[in-house]
Design an enzyme around this catalytic site. Structure first.
Site, PDB file in Angstrom:
ATOM      1  N   GLU A 157       0.838  -1.431   0.051  1.00 45.53           N
ATOM      2  CA  GLU A 157      -0.026  -0.064  -0.001  1.00 45.53           C
ATOM      3  C   GLU A 157       0.925   1.304  -0.064  1.00 45.53           C
ATOM      4  O   GLU A 157       0.641   2.166   0.716  1.00 45.53           O
ATOM      5  CB  GLU A 157      -0.962  -0.011   1.032  1.00 45.53           C
ATOM      6  CG  GLU A 157      -1.763  -1.139   1.209  1.00 45.53           C
ATOM      7  CD  GLU A 157      -2.769  -1.491   2.217  1.00 45.53           C
ATOM      8  OE1 GLU A 157      -2.912  -0.710   3.177  1.00 45.53           O
ATOM      9  OE2 GLU A 157      -3.566  -2.560   2.409  1.00 45.53           O
ATOM     10  N   ASN A 198       1.955  -4.924  -3.480  1.00 40.80           N
ATOM     11  CA  ASN A 198       0.648  -5.293  -3.025  1.00 40.80           C
ATOM     12  C   ASN A 198      -0.146  -4.019  -2.620  1.00 40.80           C
ATOM     13  O   ASN A 198       0.146  -3.199  -1.825  1.00 40.80           O
ATOM     14  CB  ASN A 198       0.865  -6.189  -1.932  1.00 40.80           C
ATOM     15  CG  ASN A 198      -0.554  -6.938  -1.635  1.00 40.80           C
ATOM     16  OD1 ASN A 198      -1.377  -7.484  -2.338  1.00 40.80           O
ATOM     17  ND2 ASN A 198      -1.155  -6.781  -0.310  1.00 40.80           N
ATOM     18  N   HIS A 234     -10.307  -6.249  -2.472  1.00 38.45           N
ATOM     19  CA  HIS A 234     -11.381  -6.050  -1.483  1.00 38.45           C
ATOM     20  C   HIS A 234     -12.620  -4.980  -2.364  1.00 38.45           C
ATOM     21  O   HIS A 234     -12.518  -3.966  -2.603  1.00 38.45           O
ATOM     22  CB  HIS A 234     -10.873  -5.187  -0.159  1.00 38.45           C
ATOM     23  CG  HIS A 234      -9.622  -5.703   0.553  1.00 38.45           C
ATOM     24  ND1 HIS A 234     -10.027  -7.057   1.126  1.00 38.45           N
ATOM     25  CD2 HIS A 234      -8.512  -5.645   0.651  1.00 38.45           C
ATOM     26  CE1 HIS A 234      -8.943  -7.492   1.689  1.00 38.45           C
ATOM     27  NE2 HIS A 234      -7.865  -6.749   1.362  1.00 38.45           N
ATOM     28  N   GLU A 263      -6.191 -10.705  -1.557  1.00 38.95           N
ATOM     29  CA  GLU A 263      -7.009 -10.683  -0.368  1.00 38.95           C
ATOM     30  C   GLU A 263      -8.228 -10.528  -0.608  1.00 38.95           C
ATOM     31  O   GLU A 263      -8.992  -9.620  -0.180  1.00 38.95           O
ATOM     32  CB  GLU A 263      -6.371  -9.485   0.544  1.00 38.95           C
ATOM     33  CG  GLU A 263      -4.913  -9.280   0.819  1.00 38.95           C
ATOM     34  CD  GLU A 263      -4.539  -8.067   1.637  1.00 38.95           C
ATOM     35  OE1 GLU A 263      -5.274  -7.481   1.925  1.00 38.95           O
ATOM     36  OE2 GLU A 263      -3.372  -7.664   1.623  1.00 38.95           O
ATOM     37  N   ASP A 265     -11.913 -10.341  -0.901  1.00 39.86           N
ATOM     38  CA  ASP A 265     -13.433 -10.411  -0.518  1.00 39.86           C
ATOM     39  C   ASP A 265     -14.345  -9.696  -1.217  1.00 39.86           C
ATOM     40  O   ASP A 265     -14.067  -8.486  -1.648  1.00 39.86           O
ATOM     41  CB  ASP A 265     -13.514 -10.309   1.107  1.00 39.86           C
ATOM     42  CG  ASP A 265     -12.669  -9.141   1.567  1.00 39.86           C
ATOM     43  OD1 ASP A 265     -12.595  -8.264   1.065  1.00 39.86           O
ATOM     44  OD2 ASP A 265     -12.198  -9.152   2.923  1.00 39.86           O
TER      45      ASP A 265
END
Length: 344
Positions: A157, A198, A234, A263, A265
């Site tokens: 990030e 990432n 996300h 990651e 979801d």
């Protein structure tokens, strides 16, 4: 019956039995890991240490998934709580589980602006001091897990939504060169681990993913060891699906790096309804399809597999139901959709 016919009959029966065995084994549905492996990819789930008291959870984690990521156990506040004093106890719990269940492990994360120990954030550093601290942290952690981690999220990030650099402690003190340094330092210790950048909100083409594309292109030109781009994934139903996710993955692959969905979801405003769950299932399927369509997309990791342990409700009040299994560890429509895409 003559003796030679009795012998032949016995052989025939044995052969029939052996032939029947695989057929009966096929009645067990293939796991997501097994289905993904047919496509030369992994399908994994993140996990976290509090979950290790839940036997039913662990049974599914170990049987259904071929890869895992420690959600918090490898972050700086956990691994170096005091300067120069390292503690890998929590991470080793995950590593042992992964080894026992033949799972690959992604290391997450070496450099991040969040979850830093107070000794690091509550004082000022000169550039020389912070470089030494950062190098020591990266190399000590990578050395500890050398040969056991397939990927490292080396820098996590690093950009704002508009594509400018995040004003982290590392950026403000060291400038943008800290990213190349971090990659080089990690590579020195474990040249076989794939090194990733990432981030979230980089699913489609836009200012943030453009910034990573330009950075990785420059790093490659400068000979910096960067091997992959991690797209966190996300998503939220209320914000729409990134229709160009496959195109975005491909343009990073075209730079010569791997892509991983790290990651994934897909949350929704609660309560969950059959309509929302159906849309969620379609989105999961479409995201996995995008990875399957890009040769250098190496795998998909969901950010834990069950709503029981999702981070979403605590961070986004009123939202949740983001994962393919519900709070009772029962599969949701999303699970079936993923299986179908993978060929199950």
């Amino acid at each position: 019956m003559p003796r030679h016919l009795i012998a032949l009959s016995a052989v025939a029966c044995l052969a029939a039995g052996l032939a029947a065995a695989p057929a009966s084994a096929e009645h067990r549905p293939r796991t997501l890991a097994e289905l993904a492996k047919k496509h030369h990819k992994y399908f994994g789930s993140a996990t976290d240490n509090p979950e290790f008291t839940d036997a039913a959870y662990l049974k599914l984690l170990g049987s259904e998934f071929g890869q895992t990521t420690p959600g918090n156990a490898m972050k700086w506040e956990t691994t170096e709580p005091r300067r120069g004093v390292f503690d890998f106890t929590a991470a080793e719990e995950v590593m042992t589980f992964a080894k026992d269940h033949h799972q690959k492990v992604r290391g997450h994360t070496l450099v991040w602006h969040n979850q830093l120990p107070a000794w690091l954030t509550e004082r000022s550093w000169t550039a020389e001091e912070l470089r030494a601290v950062l190098k020591n942290h990266i190399q000590t952690e990578v050395r500890h897990f050398k040969g056991r981690v397939i990927h490292w999220d080396v820098v996590n990030e690093a950009f704002n939504e508009d594509g400018t650099y995040r004003e982290s402690l590392f950026y403000k003190t060291l400038g943008p060169g800290y990213i190349a340094d971090a990659l080089r330092w990690a590579h020195e210790i474990d040249p076989h681990a794939k090194l990733y950048l990432n981030d979230y909100n980089v699913d489609g083409i836009g200012p943030k993913s453009d910034a990573y594309h330009a950075l990785i292109k420059q790093l490659k030109a400068d000979g910096v060891p960067v091997d992959g781009f991690g797209i966190q994934g996300h998503l939220a139903l209320q914000y729409g699906f990134p229709a160009d996710v496959r195109q975005n993955m491909q343009r990073f692959a075209d730079l010569g790096v791997e892509v991983a969905v790290t990651e994934l979801d897909i949350r929704m405003n609660l309560p969950a309804t059959p309509e929302k769950l159906a849309t969620q299932a379609t989105w999961y399927a479409d995201y996995v399809k995008a990875c399957l369509a890009v040769r250098k997309c190496v795998g998909v990791t969901i950010w834990d597999y069950t709503d029981k342990y999702s981070w979403i409700p605590a961070v986004f009040p009123g939202e949740g139901a983001a994962l393919p299994y519900d709070e009772n560890l029962a599969p949701k429509p999303a699970y079936d959709a993923i299986r179908k895409v993978l060929g199950g």
